[in-house]
Design an enzyme around this catalytic site. Sequence first.
Site, mmCIF file in Angstrom:
data_model
loop_
_atom_site.group_PDB
_atom_site.id
_atom_site.type_symbol
_atom_site.label_atom_id
_atom_site.label_comp_id
_atom_site.label_asym_id
_atom_site.label_seq_id
_atom_site.Cartn_x
_atom_site.Cartn_y
_atom_site.Cartn_z
ATOM 1 N N PRO A 111 0.792 -1.234 0.000
ATOM 2 C CA PRO A 111 0.000 0.000 0.000
ATOM 3 C C PRO A 111 0.827 1.288 0.000
ATOM 4 C CG PRO A 111 0.056 -0.937 2.204
ATOM 5 C CD PRO A 111 0.784 -1.902 1.316
ATOM 6 N N GLU A 132 2.688 -1.384 -8.695
ATOM 7 C CA GLU A 132 1.945 -2.432 -7.993
ATOM 8 C C GLU A 132 1.173 -3.245 -9.028
ATOM 9 O OE1 GLU A 132 1.608 -3.871 -4.979
ATOM 10 O OE2 GLU A 132 0.037 -5.077 -5.884
ATOM 11 N N ARG A 137 -5.008 -2.782 -5.143
ATOM 12 C CA ARG A 137 -3.945 -2.324 -4.239
ATOM 13 C C ARG A 137 -3.227 -1.103 -4.830
ATOM 14 N NH1 ARG A 137 -2.279 -5.685 -0.073
ATOM 15 N NH2 ARG A 137 -0.115 -5.039 -0.254
ATOM 16 N N ASP A 177 10.345 -5.207 -2.321
ATOM 17 C CA ASP A 177 9.749 -5.596 -1.033
ATOM 18 C C ASP A 177 8.738 -6.684 -1.405
ATOM 19 O OD1 ASP A 177 9.205 -5.424 1.718
ATOM 20 O OD2 ASP A 177 7.484 -4.125 1.328
ATOM 21 N N CYS A 230 8.941 -9.899 4.770
ATOM 22 C CA CYS A 230 8.518 -9.882 6.169
ATOM 23 C C CYS A 230 8.264 -11.325 6.607
ATOM 24 C CB CYS A 230 7.308 -8.984 6.385
ATOM 25 S SG CYS A 230 5.885 -9.437 5.411
HETATM 26 N N1 SAM Z 1 6.209 -2.308 -0.249
HETATM 27 C C1 SAM Z 1 4.849 -2.297 0.253
HETATM 28 C C2 SAM Z 1 4.773 -1.326 1.403
HETATM 29 O O1 SAM Z 1 5.790 -1.001 2.010
HETATM 30 O O2 SAM Z 1 3.659 -0.845 1.677
HETATM 31 C C3 SAM Z 1 4.385 -3.691 0.636
HETATM 32 C C4 SAM Z 1 4.508 -4.677 -0.493
HETATM 33 S S1 SAM Z 1 3.801 -6.247 -0.191
HETATM 34 C C5 SAM Z 1 4.930 -6.970 0.897
HETATM 35 C C6 SAM Z 1 4.103 -7.066 -1.685
HETATM 36 C C7 SAM Z 1 3.301 -6.564 -2.877
HETATM 37 O O3 SAM Z 1 3.685 -7.338 -4.018
HETATM 38 C C8 SAM Z 1 1.810 -6.714 -2.732
HETATM 39 O O4 SAM Z 1 1.181 -5.466 -2.868
HETATM 40 C C9 SAM Z 1 1.404 -7.647 -3.872
HETATM 41 O O5 SAM Z 1 0.188 -7.302 -4.493
HETATM 42 C C10 SAM Z 1 2.548 -7.508 -4.842
HETATM 43 N N2 SAM Z 1 2.721 -8.694 -5.710
HETATM 44 C C11 SAM Z 1 2.085 -9.873 -5.665
HETATM 45 N N3 SAM Z 1 2.490 -10.680 -6.644
HETATM 46 C C12 SAM Z 1 3.420 -10.015 -7.340
HETATM 47 C C13 SAM Z 1 4.221 -10.327 -8.471
HETATM 48 N N4 SAM Z 1 4.142 -11.495 -9.082
HETATM 49 N N5 SAM Z 1 5.055 -9.376 -8.900
HETATM 50 C C14 SAM Z 1 5.134 -8.188 -8.284
HETATM 51 N N6 SAM Z 1 4.423 -7.854 -7.208
HETATM 52 C C15 SAM Z 1 3.570 -8.747 -6.736
#
Ligand code: SAM
Length: 443
Positions: A111, A132, A137, A177, A230
């Site tokens: 987010p 994203e 999201r 991340d 995380c």
């Molecule tokens: N960096 C964000 C923050 O600090 O608020 C949190 C990121 S969260 C750990 C990981 C994100 O990666 C999610 O929003 C998810 O939707 C996205 N995601 C999921 N599958 C993915 C993919 N195949 N490639 C890139 N991003 C992906």
Amino acid sequence: MKEEFLARMEAMLQDEYPLFLAMLDQPRFRGVRFNSLKIGKERFQQLFPCELKPTPFCPNAFYLDHDVKQIGNHPLHMSGAMYMQEPSASSAVEILDVKEGDWVLDLCAAPGGKSTQIAEKLAHQGLLIANEIDAQRAQVLMSNLERMGFGEVIVTQAQPKVLCKMCRGWFDKALVDAPCSGEGMMKKHDEAAFGWSVENIRACAKRQLEILMDAADALKDQGFLVYSTCTYAEEENEAVVSQLLAKRNDLILVDCGVNFGRYGFPYDDLESDKVRRIFPMDQGEGHFIAKFQKTAATPTARIIEKSSHPLAKGYREQLEAILTMPEGHYEILHDKIYFRTTPFLDLKNIRVLRQGILCGTIQKQRLEPHHHLFMSSYLYPCFHRICEVTDDEWRHYQAGEELAIGAYFGYTAIAWNSLIVGFAKGNNKVLKNKYPKGLRRKY
Ligand code: SAM
């Protein structure tokens, strides 16, 4: 919570396991990070409704007491002066060490905790592409960047592979991340804890490696890449770092350069003292961070700047009636006007949700200003009219009500303790509420 997860943690932590287990029963660590482009540290602490204790992970971050409620509706939050972020999550951007003027890519950005932290460090210079993959999201990411008033950001919704191919070799810094199994976010009785599986850990690790390979392509020669998760699982942390180094001989592992948290675990011939782990025993929910440097150039994709056109006189006059617009670039896309201090970029086939500051929407030649214009900390000194409201008036404003305040004619910024929270339209008798409907809250 699954026995298999606990057994793995016991094997990993050994003597420290009983302490870890006890911490799984404790409430989560919560935190807030102030936005130094909108407020100073002392003033933030003065205005915050309770005592704040600093975290070791980021100089702008504090622990938030478990019993503090409703902080998301507080004017400090709605003005973009702060972001609520689990304390250890602020560590990765500190390690990325963003400098003003850098070009930065945040590949998994929603987010927006880390994107807002990066944009703050850029201080209205350079560029952040906050990407994203998930459409819903991505909207949340955009609204967080808007609330905190950043303009030198491009919000995209793309597959990492497609985006990184389009901007090969552009970035000084990149952050992955990554989506992960989220072990660091699980408490003993969380539903997520029951969905845990080794298969999911393996699937995450595979995806993480793919995203990192793409991110490495987007870096300039000598650029830095930070990888964070995380989760505690070695397969998603030390093992992914080791596999990436084996696949990319143009990347080296570099020291994270911080003293919070602890070293990684031994893994093959990985220099585990260069990566960082944070466990609840280190006063955060859980994070893993590794930092790489690129040591060779990738053929660079061409950067295409859009040609700049002066804003039509009629629209310029309408904007100038609200504020003195600084020098910069304008773009009209469909019915919307955007502003950037540097030229707009053509990202070809990439889905761009926002580039620059959204000034407003054109309706029958009339410019209806947008919330983003007023939230911009870059434009803060430029507004002609700022109406300072009391706590009580803020509550009425937040609820979408008209304010019985005269002496203002035209579009007027509304500020609480000198922090702009939104805008209204005055007719010398009342201020008509222009707070976005989706943000309104009854008191
Ligand atoms: N960096 C964000 C923050 O600090 O608020 C949190 C990121 S969260 C750990 C990981 C994100 O990666 C999610 O929003 C998810 O939707 C996205 N995601 C999921 N599958 C993915 C993919 N195949 N490639 C890139 N991003 C992906």
